[in-house]
Design a protein around this motif. Structure first.
Motif, mmCIF file in Angstrom:
data_model
loop_
_atom_site.group_PDB
_atom_site.id
_atom_site.type_symbol
_atom_site.label_atom_id
_atom_site.label_comp_id
_atom_site.label_asym_id
_atom_site.label_seq_id
_atom_site.Cartn_x
_atom_site.Cartn_y
_atom_site.Cartn_z
ATOM 1 N N THR A 147 36.271 35.349 37.096
ATOM 2 C CA THR A 147 36.599 35.342 35.675
ATOM 3 C C THR A 147 37.183 36.678 35.230
ATOM 4 O OG1 THR A 147 34.863 33.717 35.176
ATOM 5 C CG2 THR A 147 35.652 35.074 33.343
ATOM 6 N N LEU A 148 36.599 37.772 35.704
ATOM 7 C CA LEU A 148 37.128 39.094 35.378
ATOM 8 C C LEU A 148 38.547 39.263 35.927
ATOM 9 C CD1 LEU A 148 34.002 41.367 36.001
ATOM 10 C CD2 LEU A 148 35.058 40.808 33.796
ATOM 11 N N SER A 149 38.754 38.775 37.142
ATOM 12 C CA SER A 149 40.082 38.859 37.744
ATOM 13 C C SER A 149 41.109 38.056 36.937
ATOM 14 C CB SER A 149 40.035 38.348 39.192
ATOM 15 O OG SER A 149 41.308 38.400 39.796
ATOM 16 N N PHE A 150 40.740 36.830 36.580
ATOM 17 C CA PHE A 150 41.656 35.985 35.813
ATOM 18 C C PHE A 150 41.888 36.547 34.415
ATOM 19 C CE2 PHE A 150 42.418 32.278 32.999
ATOM 20 C CZ PHE A 150 43.628 31.867 33.546
ATOM 21 N N ALA A 203 53.053 46.479 38.454
ATOM 22 C CA ALA A 203 51.775 46.070 37.841
ATOM 23 C C ALA A 203 50.644 47.036 38.143
ATOM 24 C CB ALA A 203 51.413 44.665 38.318
ATOM 25 N N LEU A 204 50.650 47.633 39.346
ATOM 26 C CA LEU A 204 49.536 48.496 39.744
ATOM 27 C C LEU A 204 49.577 49.857 39.060
ATOM 28 C CD1 LEU A 204 49.294 47.607 43.530
ATOM 29 C CD2 LEU A 204 47.928 46.764 41.627
ATOM 30 N N HIS A 205 50.583 50.116 38.240
ATOM 31 C CA HIS A 205 50.590 51.335 37.450
ATOM 32 C C HIS A 205 49.633 51.225 36.271
ATOM 33 C CE1 HIS A 205 54.902 52.582 38.911
ATOM 34 N NE2 HIS A 205 53.991 52.591 39.864
ATOM 35 N N TYR A 206 49.101 50.035 36.054
ATOM 36 C CA TYR A 206 48.198 49.793 34.926
ATOM 37 C C TYR A 206 46.815 49.423 35.471
ATOM 38 C CZ TYR A 206 52.601 49.682 32.392
ATOM 39 O OH TYR A 206 53.836 50.025 31.880
ATOM 40 N N ARG A 207 45.802 50.118 34.975
ATOM 41 C CA ARG A 207 44.443 49.993 35.524
ATOM 42 C C ARG A 207 43.865 48.589 35.385
ATOM 43 N NH1 ARG A 207 43.797 53.600 39.304
ATOM 44 N NH2 ARG A 207 44.536 55.649 38.618
ATOM 45 N N ILE A 208 44.329 47.853 34.408
ATOM 46 C CA ILE A 208 43.787 46.507 34.221
ATOM 47 C C ILE A 208 44.083 45.628 35.438
ATOM 48 C CG2 ILE A 208 45.836 45.609 33.023
ATOM 49 C CD1 ILE A 208 43.884 44.003 31.258
ATOM 50 N N ASN A 209 45.214 45.875 36.069
ATOM 51 C CA ASN A 209 45.554 45.110 37.269
ATOM 52 C C ASN A 209 44.732 45.563 38.473
ATOM 53 O OD1 ASN A 209 47.765 43.304 36.360
ATOM 54 N ND2 ASN A 209 48.753 45.231 35.859
ATOM 55 N N PHE A 210 44.445 46.849 38.547
ATOM 56 C CA PHE A 210 43.566 47.346 39.613
ATOM 57 C C PHE A 210 42.197 46.693 39.500
ATOM 58 C CE2 PHE A 210 40.386 50.266 41.291
ATOM 59 C CZ PHE A 210 40.891 50.546 42.550
ATOM 60 N N MET A 211 41.676 46.591 38.259
ATOM 61 C CA MET A 211 40.400 45.924 38.030
ATOM 62 C C MET A 211 40.454 44.459 38.454
ATOM 63 S SD MET A 211 38.820 43.601 35.794
ATOM 64 C CE MET A 211 39.800 43.627 34.303
ATOM 65 N N ILE A 248 42.477 43.011 40.647
ATOM 66 C CA ILE A 248 42.570 42.884 42.112
ATOM 67 C C ILE A 248 41.234 43.224 42.767
ATOM 68 C CG2 ILE A 248 43.655 43.855 44.171
ATOM 69 C CD1 ILE A 248 46.197 44.161 42.598
ATOM 70 N N PHE A 249 40.565 44.258 42.281
ATOM 71 C CA PHE A 249 39.273 44.648 42.850
ATOM 72 C C PHE A 249 38.256 43.516 42.715
ATOM 73 C CE2 PHE A 249 34.995 46.376 42.359
ATOM 74 C CZ PHE A 249 34.866 47.112 43.528
ATOM 75 N N CYS A 250 38.166 42.924 41.527
ATOM 76 C CA CYS A 250 37.224 41.816 41.312
ATOM 77 C C CYS A 250 37.599 40.613 42.175
ATOM 78 C CB CYS A 250 37.203 41.416 39.842
ATOM 79 S SG CYS A 250 36.473 42.649 38.748
ATOM 80 N N PHE A 269 49.554 34.391 44.304
ATOM 81 C CA PHE A 269 48.562 35.427 44.016
ATOM 82 C C PHE A 269 47.700 35.083 42.804
ATOM 83 C CE2 PHE A 269 47.637 39.233 41.441
ATOM 84 C CZ PHE A 269 46.735 39.858 42.283
ATOM 85 N N LEU A 270 48.287 34.466 41.803
ATOM 86 C CA LEU A 270 47.577 34.212 40.551
ATOM 87 C C LEU A 270 46.602 33.038 40.634
ATOM 88 C CD1 LEU A 270 50.570 34.785 38.100
ATOM 89 C CD2 LEU A 270 48.625 36.311 38.513
ATOM 90 N N SER A 271 46.565 32.327 41.752
ATOM 91 C CA SER A 271 45.669 31.164 41.876
ATOM 92 C C SER A 271 44.768 31.220 43.103
ATOM 93 C CB SER A 271 46.496 29.873 41.933
ATOM 94 O OG SER A 271 47.258 29.687 40.767
ATOM 95 N N ILE A 272 44.932 32.214 43.954
ATOM 96 C CA ILE A 272 44.259 32.194 45.249
ATOM 97 C C ILE A 272 42.732 32.252 45.129
ATOM 98 C CG2 ILE A 272 44.412 34.702 45.576
ATOM 99 C CD1 ILE A 272 44.950 34.092 48.556
#
Length: 335
Positions: A70-73, A103-111, A113-115, A253-256
């Motif tokens: 959920t956090l990732s989505f 996208a990875l220049h923005y921390r929200i995307n790092f979060m 991907i990490f989740c 990537f957005l559904s895996i």
């Protein structure tokens, strides 16, 4: 007066939008299955049978992986809003195309991907547990499977370091290595579990005349179906990375995460509702069998393979049933 005209790449932009729509659909399915799994795990089984002593662990696993997914989505959804609304006309961002590629220049995307990777590792850990139970914790099975899992974690750490450094997502080739290891791990799990169940089923059919093997057939089908759906999807993702198809990579990537979660929840729900059997299952008695047989105990599968045929012998008095150890039931534990 100069005007800013952002770069355009319509296929890439469409893939991001369509990917989020599909991701939302799969997330809705994932949410529905999570509710069903949680409800089933918290209820007492029908007809008084015991489903699993570790149902609390399964419940925690279901809720934790769902929270991570959920956090990732949510992160992907918020960034999609930023692409076309918040940062659309910001010259430094490069427009929607630049925002998607960087996208990875923005921390929200790092979060996000990490989740997502954390959820995937939890799901792969469940596969490890199932495989070890089926093989009775055999070392020659555990060592290669654990080695692959550790390699997956190591590659994931490298990937997150690169992502944290702000690398271009589509240029991180470590992702390809990570996906390949995931496919190998999933396929090896499927082969090992299927081989083990087929072996135990064959022994039971040889030892017991008229033995009903439908439970094994159902479990084997569940394992194969679950692995097949996810493996096909991730193979498409791998091909997209190899051919440098940014549009298809974005779509996958957005559904895996949701696809993998859905595949595993199908099995958990069937186990929780008693449609699959567990460690406490006793060999069913076929109506066609001319004698009465019962099995009990907790001997190991490895020992059972050697003596299951000798242990299964007919009892003449139907009111006096002799019990024997049949640990082939472990082959159906929480799969």
């Amino acid at each position: 007066m100069s005007s800013y005209t952002p770069q355009t790449d319509l296929p890439l932009e469409r893939s991001r939008l369509v990917g989020m729509i599909l991701g939302g659909i799969f997330y809705g399915i994932y949410l529905l299955l999570t509710i069903q799994a949680t409800t089933a795990l918290m209820q007492r089984p029908r007809r008084g049978q015991r489903i699993a002593d570790n149902r609390r662990t399964l419940l925690c696993y279901t809720l934790i992986t769902f929270a991570l997914a959920t956090l990732s989505f949510a992160g992907d959804t918020k960034y999609t809003e930023m692409i076309w609304i918040d940062l659309r006309n910001t010259p430094a961002s490069g427009g929607p195309v630049g925002l998607i590629k960087n996208a990875l220049h923005y921390r929200i995307n790092f979060m996000a991907i990490f989740c997502g990777y954390a959820a995937e590792l939890c799901m792969q850990a469940l596969l490890l547990y199932r495989c070890f139970v089926i093989w009775n914790w055999a070392r020659y099975v555990m060592v290669p499977m654990v080695a692959i899992y550790i390699a997956m974690i190591a590659i994931g750490v490298v990937l997150m370091v690169q992502a944290g450094a702000g690398a271009l997502f589509y240029n991180i080739k470590t992702t390809l290595v990570y996906l390949v290891i995931q496919v190998v791990h999933t396929m090896l799990y499927t082969i090992l579990v299927t081989k083990r169940l087929l072996s135990i089923r064959g022994q039971m059919k040889t030892a017991v005349a008229g033995y009903d093997s439908s439970a094994y057939d159902t479990i084997i089908l569940m394992v194969i179906e679950s692995a097949m759906a996810y493996s096909i999807f991730i193979i498409v993702y791998i091909v997209a990375f190899i051919v440098d198809s940014d549009s298809l990579s974005t779509l996958c990537f957005l559904s895996i995460i949701q696809i993998q979660g859905i595949a595993q929840l199908f099995i958990i729900i069937r186990v929780a509702r008693g449609r699959a059997v567990t460690n406490d299952w006793s060999a069913r008695i076929s109506p066609a069998a001319p004698t009465t047989l019962a099995f009990a105990g907790t001997a190991s599968i490895s020992a059972e393979e050697a003596n299951v045929a000798q242990a299964a012998r007919p009892v003449q008095d139907s009111t006096s049933v002799e019990s024997y150890s049949v640990s082939a039931k472990l082959a159906e534990a929480i799969v």
